[in-house]
Design an enzyme around this catalytic site. Structure first.
Site, mmCIF file in Angstrom:
data_model
loop_
_atom_site.group_PDB
_atom_site.id
_atom_site.type_symbol
_atom_site.label_atom_id
_atom_site.label_comp_id
_atom_site.label_asym_id
_atom_site.label_seq_id
_atom_site.Cartn_x
_atom_site.Cartn_y
_atom_site.Cartn_z
ATOM 1 N N SER A 147 0.821 -1.204 0.000
ATOM 2 C CA SER A 147 0.000 0.000 0.000
ATOM 3 C C SER A 147 0.851 1.248 0.000
ATOM 4 C CB SER A 147 -0.906 0.012 1.236
ATOM 5 O OG SER A 147 -1.565 1.252 1.376
ATOM 6 N N TYR A 161 -3.197 -1.677 9.559
ATOM 7 C CA TYR A 161 -3.074 -1.963 8.130
ATOM 8 C C TYR A 161 -1.690 -1.568 7.615
ATOM 9 C CZ TYR A 161 -4.160 -1.520 3.107
ATOM 10 O OH TYR A 161 -4.163 -1.617 1.744
ATOM 11 N N ALA A 162 -1.204 -0.396 8.030
ATOM 12 C CA ALA A 162 0.126 0.052 7.611
ATOM 13 C C ALA A 162 1.200 -0.913 8.088
ATOM 14 C CB ALA A 162 0.400 1.463 8.141
ATOM 15 N N ALA A 163 1.072 -1.393 9.318
ATOM 16 C CA ALA A 163 2.047 -2.355 9.848
ATOM 17 C C ALA A 163 2.033 -3.649 9.038
ATOM 18 C CB ALA A 163 1.738 -2.650 11.318
ATOM 19 N N LYS A 165 1.038 -4.052 5.890
ATOM 20 C CA LYS A 165 1.523 -3.848 4.526
ATOM 21 C C LYS A 165 3.037 -3.630 4.484
ATOM 22 C CE LYS A 165 -2.278 -4.549 2.437
ATOM 23 N NZ LYS A 165 -2.423 -5.828 1.677
#
Length: 255
Positions: A147, A161-163, A165
């Site tokens: 992402s 979610y960032a972790a 991805k």
């Protein structure tokens, strides 16, 4: 001058999260270029709809209904795909996502594991189950959907979610180092804002306008635009590209 075009005839392609959005567009595009596509998703109606649509257009597709956070179920599904097709040439991991935008300070503790598992653990399970098949064939292509959220974007709103991805990129790089000598390339694609049913439902009109204004090309992308980049990385023409992350975000984040 030599001209080339994508040709996946005879290849067996797995697309996780294939029931909608980028996964659906990717499944359809691979089928157009001759692949036998396994549309893998926990959403039975969605996966079966995509598979039937591909077949109605003359393509080859199978729906595979799997909870990718369950190792036993994932391994069984990969074994069934291998038994049916006799090979696994391409893996596209598009499953995952997150339910809503939320800040780090507001994120409930109990919400963390589900997003990490559906995005990151599922990638490990898929690779653990399918990579040996590719090694035995001395060929393979793996692409994971990461992402823009972890590629220099200033967007705040989904730390779990960032972790996940970011973790996917780490796993892909490790896989690239281990599997490269077996003819297998492993890469990631990091999309920006995409018009998918899930993300459309999450965005307000104001948020969409901000995205358009902050993106150099002035618009959100369509799922098929992301699918084309995935297709390229999975092609034989991309045989010397591995361990990289391709940013497909309209210039919204530049590295």
């Amino acid at each position: 001058m030599t001209t080339t075009s994508f040709d996946f005839s005879g290849q067996s392609v797995l697309v996780t999260g294939g029931a909608t959005g980028i996964g659906e567009a990717t499944s359809s595009l691979f089928a157009q270029f001759g692949a036998s596509v396994t549309v893998m998703d926990i959403d039975r109606p969605g996966a079966e709809r995509v598979a039937e649509d591909i077949k109605a257009k003359g393509g080859k597709a199978h729906a595979s209904i799997v909870d990718l956070t369950d190792w036993t179920a994932t391994k069984a599904a990969i074994d069934a795909m291998h038994a049916r097709d006799g090979r696994i040439d391409v893996i596209v991991h598009s499953a995952g996502g997150f339910p809503r935008y939320i800040s780090l300070l507001d994120l409930p503790v109990e919400a963390w594991d589900g997003v990490i598992d559906s995005n990151l653990k599922s990638l490990f399970y898929i690779l653990k189950a399918a990579a040996p098949v590719m090694v035995a064939a001395n060929y393979g292509r793996v692409v994971a959907l990461s992402s823009m959220a972890v590629r220099g974007s200033k967007i705040v709103g989904a730390p779990h979610y960032a972790a996940a991805k970011a973790g996917e990129i780490g796993v892909i790089q490790q896989a690239a180092r281990v599997l490269g000598r077996h003819g297998i390339t492993c890469n990631a694609v990091a999309p920006g804002a995409v018009r998918t049913p899930r993300t459309n439902a999450m965005r307000t009109a104001e948020a969409e306008k901000r995205i358009e204004e902050s993106t150099p090309v002035g618009r959100l992308s369509q799922p098929t635009e992301i699918a084309w980049s995935i297709l390229f990385l999975c092609s034989r023409e991309a045989s010397y590209i591995t361990g990289t992350t391709l940013d497909v975000n309209g210039g919204a984040a530049m590295n």
